[in-house]
Design an enzyme around this catalytic site. Structure first.
Site, PDB file in Angstrom:
ATOM      1  N   CYS A   2       0.853  -1.196   0.000  1.00 54.52           N
ATOM      2  CA  CYS A   2       0.000   0.000   0.000  1.00 54.52           C
ATOM      3  C   CYS A   2       0.883   1.237   0.000  1.00 54.52           C
ATOM      4  CB  CYS A   2      -0.881   0.010   1.248  1.00 54.52           C
ATOM      5  SG  CYS A   2      -1.826  -1.497   1.463  1.00 54.52           S
ATOM      6  N   HIS A 500      10.430 -32.877 -23.829  1.00 56.20           N
ATOM      7  CA  HIS A 500      10.117 -33.633 -22.604  1.00 56.20           C
ATOM      8  C   HIS A 500       8.714 -33.323 -22.084  1.00 56.20           C
ATOM      9  CE1 HIS A 500      14.291 -34.760 -22.739  1.00 56.20           C
ATOM     10  NE2 HIS A 500      14.610 -33.488 -22.826  1.00 56.20           N
TER      11      HIS A 500
END
Ligand code: AGP
Length: 604
Positions: A2, A500
């Site tokens: 914030c 793969h």
């Protein structure tokens, strides 16, 4: 997460508070609020503009606090927006961080008959402060903070004491701005620059009472702390867009100047060496390090991965790269001959800071690579390398990432020349670094052609980035940029991994960005994109100027200049930053403030 801003002085506070919030909006922007003694509090959901619409025109108060939020506890809403008040409605608080034990505290307060209206941890804190309040705001705040577990950067005011703001820091930043006709508080020095360059950074465990012409700092235990203000060299212009449509584009185009600033005074051409003054304090420990651990989050982690290739290849130093959120919890062992390097643009990222704490407990020598001067990590490490990239406002890191790669090249030269790199090799690298800003200008000059390619693919739902060796981390960083500012599902892989599994996903709707500089693994990448082409997935190749072969295997080609292999990743990432930017703009998205993100992740 914030943004907090505060002011006490002789001017009307509201315009000053709103200006501060606008500059801090990159820290969080799902709701906002303001409190001015004598007038009260106004809160709104959404961006700062919504708050402005709700404010009366002529609010006369000369002091106040304000907040822009990134929700952690309690959904983004007006009810959960800050500031929050105590039972009397007299005390008001804005907070950045997480009160971890807020549930236990809340139960204790409920027993005392205290009521709650929001879902936030922050409301519990101000209700706790209120329960200790008997006229002394500082005392009540300290008593409450002794019962709190968690992180906070906070500011609290009383309706009846408009001439003071009490602030405190534990984990989330708070900076005081010392002005001529008033004083300021902020989560980040960049929001103070329009008013003053004289700042005081609070450390963890410190509390301060700020008045319009004085400030007093103590610890929570009450120990007085003398702290002089220090000067910030950044200019206010640096946090303005200067004619660019977005901060992200402005910061990408700042690259040549940023690299010059990162290199300034750090290259020794005659001896082919680098000078890193910030490491002088630990030179004796650097001499015989056997291993380097690099720790970071997000883009800083990927910069660390590129750094690993540079240091292992050119400085003969074994390197392990760790995610901050993993390293802090994993089993690690003391290693007197190892160095731990913490990479962070903001210098405030909670997971990286916690990892630093752990490395110090293990007795490792710690070094920071940080951009924000005076930030927590820069003050908690044994030595450091500042990036000097200037304030980075856009949430997606671009110029700071380039500066991190450049700082890694400097570190490679600095350590490499102590570990067998020859003077000739060193001079070659120094020369290549000197030429870098000019080469980058050439890359930026191709932005329009990159924008064309980006528009062509902006409708895609999926994207894959592939690269090998120095460019596999760049593939991950490119995919991260696309995710951050376009919300497109983007995957990244080292080129050799496709067979793969990932290649199964590819089809004509799943384009691939292939990083193809003419380097030692170029031929391997060519076989990769031929496999991809066989699955009809569209291919965008990022290739070396003059590569005539590539256009026969790729659907679109983005050409880039060839530089020293150590520095090629610095060049290669710029077209990927621009590509993501132009896809985001084409999709009409707020590329500076992507949804669900914040610039500095100060909570876990
Ligand atoms: C990068 O674009 C993101 N803003 C994010 O991944 C960032 O790199 C990460 O949060 C680390 O931030 P830091 O460098 O300030 O520690």
């Amino acid at each position: 997460m914030c943004g907090i801003f505060g002011y006490l002085g002789n001017e009307d506070a509201v315009p000053i508070l709103l200006e501060g919030l606008r500059t801090l909006e990159y820290r969080g922007y799902d709701s906002a609020g303001i409190f001015v003694p004598g007038y009260g509090a106004v809160k709104s959901a959404g961006q700062i503009v919504n708050l402005e619409k709700k404010l009366d025109k002529d609010i006369k108060g000369k002091s106040g606090i304000a907040h822009t939020r990134w929700a952690t506890h309690g959904v983004p809403s007006e009810k959960n927006a800050h500031p929050h008040h105590d039972m009397s409605g007299q005390l008001w608080l804005v907070h950045n961080g997480i009160i971890e034990n807020f549930r236990e505290l809340k139960e204790g307060l409920l027993v005392q008959g205290i009521k709650f209206y929001s879902d936030t941890d922050t409301e519990v804190l101000i209700k706790l402060i209120g329960s200790f309040y008997s006229g002394d705001l500082l005392q009540a705040t300290k008593l409450a903070l002794k019962a709190v577990r968690g992180t906070y950067g906070l500011a609290v005011m009383s309706e009846t004491e408009p001439d003071k703001i009490v602030v405190a820091r534990m984990g989330s930043p708070i900076v005081l701005g010392i002005g001529k006709d008033g004083n300021f508080i902020s989560s980040d020095p960049s929001a103070l620059l329009i008013h003053t360059k004289n700042v005081v950074f609070l450390d963890d465990g410190e509390v301060a009472v700020v008045k319009k012409d004085s400030y007093e700092i103590t610890t929570i235990e009450g120990v007085k702390k003398e702290k002089k203000s220090e000067r910030i060299e950044w200019s206010h212009e640096a946090v303005q867009k200067n004619g660019y449509e977005h901060f992200m584009l402005k910061e990408i185009f700042e690259a040549p100047e940023v690299i010059e600033n990162t290199l300034r005074g750090r290259l020794k051409l005659d001896t082919g060496e680098a000078k890193l003054g910030g490491l002088e304090a630990i030179t004796h420990r650097l001499k015989n390090i056997q291993r380097l651990y690099i720790v970071g989050c997000g883009s800083a982690y990927y910069a660390g991965q590129v750094g690993r290739y540079m240091l292992e290849e050119y400085a003969r130093l074994p390197v392990e790269v760790e995610l901050g959120s993993e390293y802090r919890y994993k089993k690690a062992y003391p290693d007197k001959r190892a160095l731990a390097l913490f990479v962070s643009q903001s210098g405030e990222t909670a997971d990286t800071r916690a990892s630093l704490e752990k490395a110090k407990e293990l007795g490792l020598t710690t070094v920071g690579m940080v951009n924000v001067v005076g930030s927590a990590i820069s003050r908690e490490v044994d030595a450091g390398i500042y990036n000097y990239a200037g304030p980075e406002v856009a949430v997606a890191s671009t110029k700071a990432f380039l500066s991190q790669l450049t700082a890694f090249a400097l570190l490679t030269l600095f350590l490499g020349r102590e570990r067998g790199m020859t003077q000739v090799e060193g001079i070659e690298i120094v020369r290549a670094l000197h030429k870098l800003p000019e080469t980058i200008k050439k890359v930026l000059a191709t932005s329009e052609s990159i924008a064309k390619v980006a528009k062509k693919y902006a409708h895609c739902r999926d994207f894959m980035y592939i690269g090998r060796a120095f460019h596999s981390p760049i593939a991950y960083e490119g995919a991260l940029k696309l995710k951050e500012v376009t919300y497109i599902h983007a995957e990244a892989y080292a080129g050799g991994e496709l067979k793969h599994g990932p290649i199964a996903m590819l089809d004509k709707n799943f384009p691939v960005m292939a990083l193809m500089p003419q380097d030692m693994v170029y031929e391997k990448m060519i076989s990769n994109i031929e496999e991809i082409k066989a699955r009809s997935a569209p291919i965008i190749a990022l290739a070396t100027e003059g590569d005539l072969r590539i256009s026969s295997v790729a659907d679109d080609v983005i050409y880039m200049p060839k530089v020293h292999p150590l520095l090629q990743p610095i060049i290669s990432v710029i077209p990927l930053q621009l590509f993501a930017y132009y896809v985001g703009v084409e999709k009409g998205l707020n590329v500076d403030r992507p949804r669900n993100l914040a610039k500095s992740v100060t909570v876990e």
